[in-house]
Structure formats: C-alpha cells, structure tokens
Design a protein around this motif. Structure first.
Motif, mmCIF file in Angstrom:
data_model
loop_
_atom_site.group_PDB
_atom_site.id
_atom_site.type_symbol
_atom_site.label_atom_id
_atom_site.label_comp_id
_atom_site.label_asym_id
_atom_site.label_seq_id
_atom_site.Cartn_x
_atom_site.Cartn_y
_atom_site.Cartn_z
ATOM 1 N N GLU A 107 75.290 24.270 60.451
ATOM 2 C CA GLU A 107 75.177 24.899 60.307
ATOM 3 C C GLU A 107 74.225 26.183 60.002
ATOM 4 O OE1 GLU A 107 76.465 24.730 55.498
ATOM 5 O OE2 GLU A 107 78.280 24.014 56.144
ATOM 6 N N VAL A 108 74.235 27.341 60.183
ATOM 7 C CA VAL A 108 73.008 27.810 61.117
ATOM 8 C C VAL A 108 72.601 28.619 59.153
ATOM 9 C CG1 VAL A 108 72.326 30.385 61.919
ATOM 10 C CG2 VAL A 108 74.453 28.528 62.886
ATOM 11 N N ASP A 109 71.494 28.208 59.148
ATOM 12 C CA ASP A 109 71.073 29.349 58.060
ATOM 13 C C ASP A 109 71.375 30.580 58.217
ATOM 14 O OD1 ASP A 109 68.946 29.899 55.336
ATOM 15 O OD2 ASP A 109 67.602 29.792 56.482
ATOM 16 N N ARG A 110 72.259 30.748 56.569
ATOM 17 C CA ARG A 110 72.029 32.652 56.338
ATOM 18 C C ARG A 110 72.725 33.094 57.103
ATOM 19 N NH1 ARG A 110 66.889 32.417 55.415
ATOM 20 N NH2 ARG A 110 66.789 33.047 57.706
ATOM 21 N N SER A 111 73.857 32.537 57.577
ATOM 22 C CA SER A 111 74.271 33.341 59.269
ATOM 23 C C SER A 111 75.593 32.306 59.547
ATOM 24 C CB SER A 111 73.778 33.554 60.164
ATOM 25 O OG SER A 111 74.394 34.561 61.081
ATOM 26 N N SER A 112 76.645 32.757 59.628
ATOM 27 C CA SER A 112 78.124 32.166 59.856
ATOM 28 C C SER A 112 78.823 32.528 61.295
ATOM 29 C CB SER A 112 78.494 31.481 58.578
ATOM 30 O OG SER A 112 78.988 32.397 58.439
ATOM 31 N N LYS A 113 78.698 33.534 61.976
ATOM 32 C CA LYS A 113 79.522 34.485 62.544
ATOM 33 C C LYS A 113 79.167 33.999 64.358
ATOM 34 C CE LYS A 113 81.022 36.887 59.195
ATOM 35 N NZ LYS A 113 81.851 38.918 58.140
ATOM 36 N N GLY A 114 79.644 33.939 65.102
ATOM 37 C CA GLY A 114 79.742 34.305 66.465
ATOM 38 C C GLY A 114 78.813 33.482 67.187
ATOM 39 N N TRP A 115 78.551 32.263 66.076
ATOM 40 C CA TRP A 115 77.585 31.012 67.070
ATOM 41 C C TRP A 115 78.916 30.608 67.542
ATOM 42 C CZ3 TRP A 115 72.836 31.926 67.254
ATOM 43 C CH2 TRP A 115 72.309 32.597 65.574
ATOM 44 N N LYS A 116 78.183 29.640 68.964
ATOM 45 C CA LYS A 116 78.645 28.785 69.817
ATOM 46 C C LYS A 116 77.995 27.324 69.235
ATOM 47 C CE LYS A 116 81.280 30.674 73.340
ATOM 48 N NZ LYS A 116 80.800 30.815 74.825
ATOM 49 N N TYR A 117 77.976 26.595 68.420
ATOM 50 C CA TYR A 117 77.605 25.218 69.042
ATOM 51 C C TYR A 117 77.277 24.656 69.709
ATOM 52 C CZ TYR A 117 78.133 26.811 64.079
ATOM 53 O OH TYR A 117 77.628 27.420 62.800
ATOM 54 N N TYR A 118 76.191 23.731 69.814
ATOM 55 C CA TYR A 118 75.873 22.670 70.719
ATOM 56 C C TYR A 118 74.567 21.592 70.624
ATOM 57 C CZ TYR A 118 74.960 27.093 73.799
ATOM 58 O OH TYR A 118 76.510 28.051 73.937
ATOM 59 N N TRP A 119 75.754 20.839 71.223
ATOM 60 C CA TRP A 119 75.895 19.128 70.274
ATOM 61 C C TRP A 119 74.327 18.198 71.246
ATOM 62 C CZ3 TRP A 119 75.959 17.783 65.566
ATOM 63 C CH2 TRP A 119 77.154 18.691 65.258
ATOM 64 N N TYR A 120 73.724 17.605 70.831
ATOM 65 C CA TYR A 120 72.369 16.832 71.360
ATOM 66 C C TYR A 120 72.163 15.422 71.211
ATOM 67 C CZ TYR A 120 71.694 21.601 73.204
ATOM 68 O OH TYR A 120 70.861 22.443 73.693
ATOM 69 N N ARG A 121 71.730 14.454 72.007
ATOM 70 C CA ARG A 121 70.702 12.968 71.026
ATOM 71 C C ARG A 121 70.150 12.758 71.537
ATOM 72 N NH1 ARG A 121 71.082 8.262 74.270
ATOM 73 N NH2 ARG A 121 70.939 8.690 76.574
ATOM 74 N N ALA A 122 69.059 12.225 70.285
ATOM 75 C CA ALA A 122 67.436 12.761 70.532
ATOM 76 C C ALA A 122 66.818 11.313 71.701
ATOM 77 C CB ALA A 122 66.998 12.543 69.240
ATOM 78 N N VAL A 123 66.332 11.853 72.079
ATOM 79 C CA VAL A 123 66.306 10.333 72.716
ATOM 80 C C VAL A 123 64.566 10.546 73.338
ATOM 81 C CG1 VAL A 123 67.789 10.219 73.856
ATOM 82 C CG2 VAL A 123 66.050 11.844 75.168
ATOM 83 N N PRO A 124 63.786 8.913 73.910
ATOM 84 C CA PRO A 124 62.446 9.642 74.047
ATOM 85 C C PRO A 124 61.961 10.733 74.958
ATOM 86 C CG PRO A 124 63.166 7.715 73.611
ATOM 87 C CD PRO A 124 64.352 8.194 73.420
ATOM 88 N N TYR A 125 61.132 11.292 74.923
ATOM 89 C CA TYR A 125 60.307 12.005 75.258
ATOM 90 C C TYR A 125 61.151 12.036 77.702
ATOM 91 C CZ TYR A 125 57.630 15.271 78.252
ATOM 92 O OH TYR A 125 57.615 17.225 79.267
ATOM 93 N N LYS A 126 61.269 12.786 77.898
ATOM 94 C CA LYS A 126 61.873 13.084 79.516
ATOM 95 C C LYS A 126 61.232 14.219 79.805
ATOM 96 C CE LYS A 126 65.683 9.463 79.708
ATOM 97 N NZ LYS A 126 66.911 9.812 79.415
ATOM 98 N N ASP A 127 60.638 14.690 80.928
ATOM 99 C CA ASP A 127 60.556 15.968 81.931
ATOM 100 C C ASP A 127 61.580 15.983 81.897
ATOM 101 O OD1 ASP A 127 58.219 15.165 81.695
ATOM 102 O OD2 ASP A 127 57.195 13.679 83.683
ATOM 103 N N GLY A 128 61.539 17.669 82.333
ATOM 104 C CA GLY A 128 63.515 18.063 82.566
ATOM 105 C C GLY A 128 63.875 18.305 82.084
ATOM 106 N N LEU A 129 64.093 17.889 79.716
ATOM 107 C CA LEU A 129 64.763 17.541 79.191
ATOM 108 C C LEU A 129 63.847 18.857 78.743
ATOM 109 C CD1 LEU A 129 66.708 13.964 78.684
ATOM 110 C CD2 LEU A 129 67.700 16.647 79.730
ATOM 111 N N PRO A 130 64.764 19.490 77.406
ATOM 112 C CA PRO A 130 64.369 20.342 75.988
ATOM 113 C C PRO A 130 64.039 19.411 75.391
ATOM 114 C CG PRO A 130 66.480 20.556 75.964
ATOM 115 C CD PRO A 130 65.876 19.325 77.317
#
Length: 395
Positions: A107-130
């Motif tokens: 859920e987005v804080d204080r807002s709920s309209k027009g959002w697209k959601y992106y899903w990730y898994r957290a991994v140990p730091y890798k170059d090239g990944l956010p």
C-alpha cells in the motif's frame, strides 16, 4: 553577469514568499542548487512544518566592497514533492508452514489511485541491481513484475522455496514517478512437522542490551548436522561461527557487542536442508522489555505476556497493547490470553507508567492440526458410524 556557480565579490541572498527582511540562504556563489544539500533540506523542512509544499523564491546581490545592492529578481514558484512510502504486510502471517497460504499486500502511504506495483526479493548486494536504504541489500525484480502488477501477491500452497525477503514499491505517470522501496518482509516456511526445535536461553524474544543469550538446536528423529543460522538486514544469511556467534557443543553463544545483533532471525538447518521454526530475537537499550513466546503458539493454548525491567520498580503494574490499542492493565505486570485463536495474532508491547514502553514483538498463532484436518479419533468415529449405517440399511 558572473558565470553560474562562480565565487565573486558579490554575496547572493535568497528570499521566500516576498519576505525581504530575512534571507533563507546567502552565499558567495550565485547558484542555489540541490548540491547545497543541507539548505535544500532546510527549505523542505520549513515547508513541512508550515504544512506547505509550494513557495515563491527570489534573489538579489549585495557587493561586499561597498554594500551596493542589485534589484530583487522576479519570483519563481518552487514545488517540493515528497517521495511516498510503501507499507508491505503479510496475511495471515509471515510465519508459515508448508501447504499454508499467504498474501502479501503493498500500500502507498496516503494515496491509492493510479499506482502500478513492482515486486522484488532482497538479495545480498550485487552490482547492476538497485539498492534500497539498506545498502548491503539489492532488489531483484520478481518475474512478471517488469511492467507493474497488482498491489497483492499470493502464494498457495507455500513451500520451502518461498523463504525469501520480499520488497515492493509503486510507480505511476509517464515518465514513471516511484515511491520508496518498502521495508523487506521475510516470509518464513517450516515443515508441517519440523525435525528440530529452536531453543533460546533465556527463553524470551526480547533481551536487554547487555544480556548474554544462546541459541541451540534440538533435533528429532534421524536428522543430523543441525546448525544455527540467522538473517539480518545488514549481513543477510550466515552461520554461527562467522563472527556473530561462538559454537560450543550444540549451542551458539551470541556476540552481543556487534551492531547487527540488535535484531536477527534465527533458525536451525540440517545438512540435508531441513528447517526448524524461526524466531525473531531482538535487543534493546530500553529499561523495559516484553516477555512473549519465541515460537508460534497453537490455537486453543493459553499464552502469558509479561513486562520485565532492568531494575524492577516497586509498582510492577503495566498496560498491554495490541498494535496501538490497550487491551489490558495488570497490577502484576503479567497477562494471560486464554485459548488463543488466529485473531489474537499481531504486534504486542507493554508499557510501565514511569519507565515507559517496550519494543513491539509479533505473536504468531498457528492453526491446530484438528482445524485443518480431521483428528484420528474423529476419523475412527466416522468409520464406525458408516459401518453402523451400512449394517442397519442391509435388506
């Protein structure tokens, strides 16, 4: 006209909303940019304190040699946009067993309209990944999420392959404007009947800052080679004996002097890849901690919660809260929940009127096997009833 960013004999002053008596910033450079980070933050904070997100800014120059002033510039309008936060939750719980079902909601804080959601898994730091604000972790996007997805992600049934730290964020507009990454949410899945039990001594979730404690594995059946492992947001997954703990026999004695021992998730893992239940153990500098069960409790059992103090006060009375709602005030500093159900699951804390409140801990409630399946006694009774029906219906 001096070149932008150049230091000159002129002092430049910036004003907000037509107030020419008190400049909000002055400098020998004729630019006021985001590189002047602290001052940019000052403007942002002033906006937030005043409940505004838009202001009008103007500037003027004062020559230091003779204090000659230039004309005040025409104002420009500046709008400050805050980056929204996202909140990631797991329902009914993030502590699961094989064949359970779970839904992650973003859920987005204080807002709920027009959002697209992106899903990730957290991994140990890798170059090239956010990376998120936790610099030791990178965000690896889950398949099917590249173009945005819904605000929920469900797994049914879950298996050991779902043991991951999940993260979400949202975006909208073209070009896309993104929220912050959520705090990682670790899903834990253990076998329907774990082959080992995790033990913590002293037997509690929260510990005081200088407390020494140990974690051990008690294996059942033929499984061998159980080792204590843990997960922290700063270091990811690691095994006892790699700096944060000392192996002595079947126990791991935790080195509480390391910063990342403040909060960690511990579990037992065998050489063959089997898992015990997991426990979220934390330390605190507060003078009050909540005593609560380390492992999930089974529906129908009673649960005792207690307020524990570094130095016990003469008045032990405390209030107990589920999330932010007071559920009980106890003169003894202890409360008992009789016959717990899944509706009792949640975040609990206690509060002493003088010493303050404890940290919050999650109470996990696991459905009894009877609620999921017929008990053996019920099956026996059912077979007997069917036999009797057949007997009386014979011609």
């Amino acid at each position: 006209m001096p070149k932008a960013g150049r230091v000159t004999d002129w002092e430049y002053r910036w004003f907000q909303d037509g107030d020419l008596h008190e400049p909000i910033f002055s400098s020998n450079e004729n630019e006021y940019t985001d590189s002047l980070f602290n001052n940019s933050v000052k403007v942002y904070v002033e906006f937030m304190l005043e409940g505004k997100n838009t202001g009008n800014f103007s500037c003027m120059g004062v020559r230091k040699s003779d204090m000659q002033q230039s004309h005040v510039s025409d104002p420009i309008e500046l709008t400050v946009h805050t980056i929204p936060y996202t909140d990631l939750t797991a329902s009914p719980s993030r502590w699961l067993r094989v064949r359970d079902s779970v839904t992650l909601s973003c859920e987005v804080d204080r807002s709920s309209k027009g959002w697209k959601y992106y899903w990730y898994r957290a991994v140990p730091y890798k170059d090239g990944l956010p990376s998120s604000s936790i610099k030791s972790l990178s965000m690896e996007m889950l398949p099917g999420s590249q173009h945005g997805a819904g605000g929920s992600l469900s797994f049914s049934p879950v298996g050991l392959n779902h043991i991951k730290a999940y993260v979400c964020r949202a975006g909208r507009g073209d070009p896309a404007y993104y929220t912050r990454y959520s705090i990682p949410q670790l899903l834990w899945v253990s076998g329907s009947s774990p082959s080992a039990t995790l033990r913590v001594s002293p037997n509690r979730v929260q510990h005081f800052d200088n407390d020494a404690y140990s974690v051990s594995c008690e294996g059942h059946g033929n499984s061998t080679g159980w080792k204590v492992k843990r997960f922290t947001w700063s270091k990811g997954k690691s095994e006892c004996g790699t700096g944060w703990g000392t192996v002595m026999g079947s126990s791991c004695y935790i080195n509480t002097s390391t910063y990342d021992s403040i909060e960690a998730i511990y579990w037992c893992q065998s050489d063959s890849g089997e898992y015990s239940d997991a426990a979220n153990i934390s330390q605190t500098t507060k003078p009050v901690i909540l005593e609560s069960p380390i492992l999930p409790v089974t529906e129908g059992n009673s649960v005792k919660l207690g307020c524990r103090y570094v130095t016990p006060p003469s008045d032990l009375g405390a209030g107990f809260y589920r999330y932010d709602s007071l559920i009980s005030s106890e003169r003894t500093g202890e409360m008992i929940i009789q016959s717990v159900s899944r509706s009792d699951e949640g975040s609990y804390r206690c509060e002493h009127p003088v010493l303050g409140e404890s940290r919050s801990s999650w109470l996990s409630v696991r459905a009894s096997s009877v609620s999921h399946h017929l008990s053996q006694a019920s099956i026996t009774w059912l077979l007997y009833a069917l036999q009797m029906m057949c007997h009386f219906n014979q011609p």
